[in-house]
Design an enzyme around this catalytic site. Structure first.
Site, PDB file in Angstrom:
ATOM      1  N   LYS A  56      39.354  26.360  45.940  1.00 50.21           N
ATOM      2  CA  LYS A  56      40.032  27.235  44.983  1.00 50.21           C
ATOM      3  C   LYS A  56      39.080  27.889  43.987  1.00 50.21           C
ATOM      4  O   LYS A  56      39.399  28.074  42.815  1.00 50.21           O
ATOM      5  CB  LYS A  56      41.149  26.483  44.245  1.00 50.21           C
ATOM      6  N   HIS A 117      33.800  23.407  52.426  1.00 46.80           N
ATOM      7  CA  HIS A 117      33.903  22.976  51.021  1.00 46.80           C
ATOM      8  C   HIS A 117      32.984  21.789  50.758  1.00 46.80           C
ATOM      9  O   HIS A 117      33.046  21.183  49.678  1.00 46.80           O
ATOM     10  CB  HIS A 117      35.336  22.558  50.681  1.00 46.80           C
ATOM     11  N   SER A 147      43.897  25.873  39.308  1.00 44.86           N
ATOM     12  CA  SER A 147      44.190  26.443  40.621  1.00 44.86           C
ATOM     13  C   SER A 147      44.296  25.352  41.694  1.00 44.86           C
ATOM     14  O   SER A 147      45.174  25.385  42.556  1.00 44.86           O
ATOM     15  CB  SER A 147      43.109  27.461  40.994  1.00 44.86           C
TER      16      SER A 147
END
Length: 306
Positions: A56, A117, A147
């Site tokens: 995010k 990620h 987020s």
């Protein structure tokens, strides 16, 4: 097709809201930990481009920007498939009825653009061995935390976030999927001195998208005509991305991502944290940033000048 969806939904129920499991001390989703050997052994190619972010932090945004640059600003080519099919997410190991991100990448012709990620120390070593170009995007901790909280609420493949206050404590302690935000942004920041990494900031991208998109094109060795630059800026504006079904994950069924709970593309703003963090939470995060990023030269903006 309906039967396939039913089968997939049945499969997905087995991993829904799966607990986290640690790999080398880093919490990851249980399916990633279970398939760790497959991910760690991933074979990068010299012409791979890797997009890396903490979750995010503008991941889909930079993916769409890169795809537009690579296709000369042709938005029709970027609409060839959903973003998750165009750029495989190698950390993704869905139920057995679907292809994993690693398998998807393996069957993709070169040159490939790939997403992860993973924190820097868990990146499969072949990316370093092949000297692959990497684009990293970092977002300020306050907006990133907010987020990520809303993403947990709607993404059925992540653990239940609990209340905002509970999630905030877990975020500060690094007890969330892909680990500590502080370690993640600092680890990749320090790696840029040793590897071909373009380190971008979400806030800079919001402030002057044309400037940051030009940096990406230069890093990729692609000459961008002004018209292509303008097309890319317009195509990747938040309001346009939000309504783009090839970028907003609306093609996934609600039992995976429930956009009625929270849209995948929610606000895309700098400073939305002010609606969520208490004064005390904001100050704690400021103090932690000062401690954990000290000496790195890494600084973040939590608001933009009007």
């Amino acid at each position: 097709m309906d039967n396939e969806l039913e089968l997939f939904e049945k499969d997905f129920a087995s991993i829904k809201r799966m607990a986290l499991a640690e790999v080398e001390g880093i919490p990851l989703t249980g399916d990633v930990a279970k398939n760790w050997n497959s991910l760690w052994g991933f074979k990068a190619r010299p012409d791979d481009l890797l997009i890396s972010t903490y979750p995010k932090a503008g991941t889909t945004w930079i993916q769409e920007i890169v795809d537009m640059i690579q296709h000369g600003g042709n938005s029709q080519k970027c609409a060839r498939a959903p973003i998750y099919d165009r750029i495989p997410f190698i950390d993704l190991f869905p139920p057995k009825s679907l292809t994993s991100g690693v398998e998807m990448a393996e069957t993709m012709p070169s040159p490939r653009t790939i997403k992860t990620h993973l924190p820097v120390q868990l990146l499969p070593p072949s990316f370093w061995e092949q000297n692959c170009k990497i684009i990293y995007v970092a977002r300020n901790a306050k907006d990133n935390a907010v987020s990520y909280f809303h993403f947990h609420r709607m993404n059925q493949g992540l653990p239940e976030p609990g209340t905002w206050d509970q999630f905030f404590e877990n975020f500060l302690a690094g007890k969330v999927a892909w680990g500590s935000w502080f370690d993640h942004v600092r680890g990749w920041w320090e790696a840029k001195d040793r590897h071909p990494i373009l380190y971008l900031f979400y806030e800079d991208m919001k402030e002057d998208p044309a400037r940051e998109i030009s940096k990406v094109a230069q890093f990729l060795g692609i000459q961008l005509a002004d018209t292509v630059l303008n097309q890319t800026v317009q195509h990747t504006l938040f309001e346009n991305m939000k309504t783009n079904s090839m970028a907003n994950y609306s093609t996934l069924p609600a039992f995976i991502m429930d956009q009625a709970v929270s849209p995948f593309m929610r606000k895309g703003a700098v400073g939305d944290w002010k609606e969520h963090l208490t004064v005390a939470q904001s100050e704690r995060l400021d103090d932690l940033c000062m401690q954990k990023l000290q000496g790195s030269g890494l600084t973040f903006r939590t608001q933009l000048e009007a």
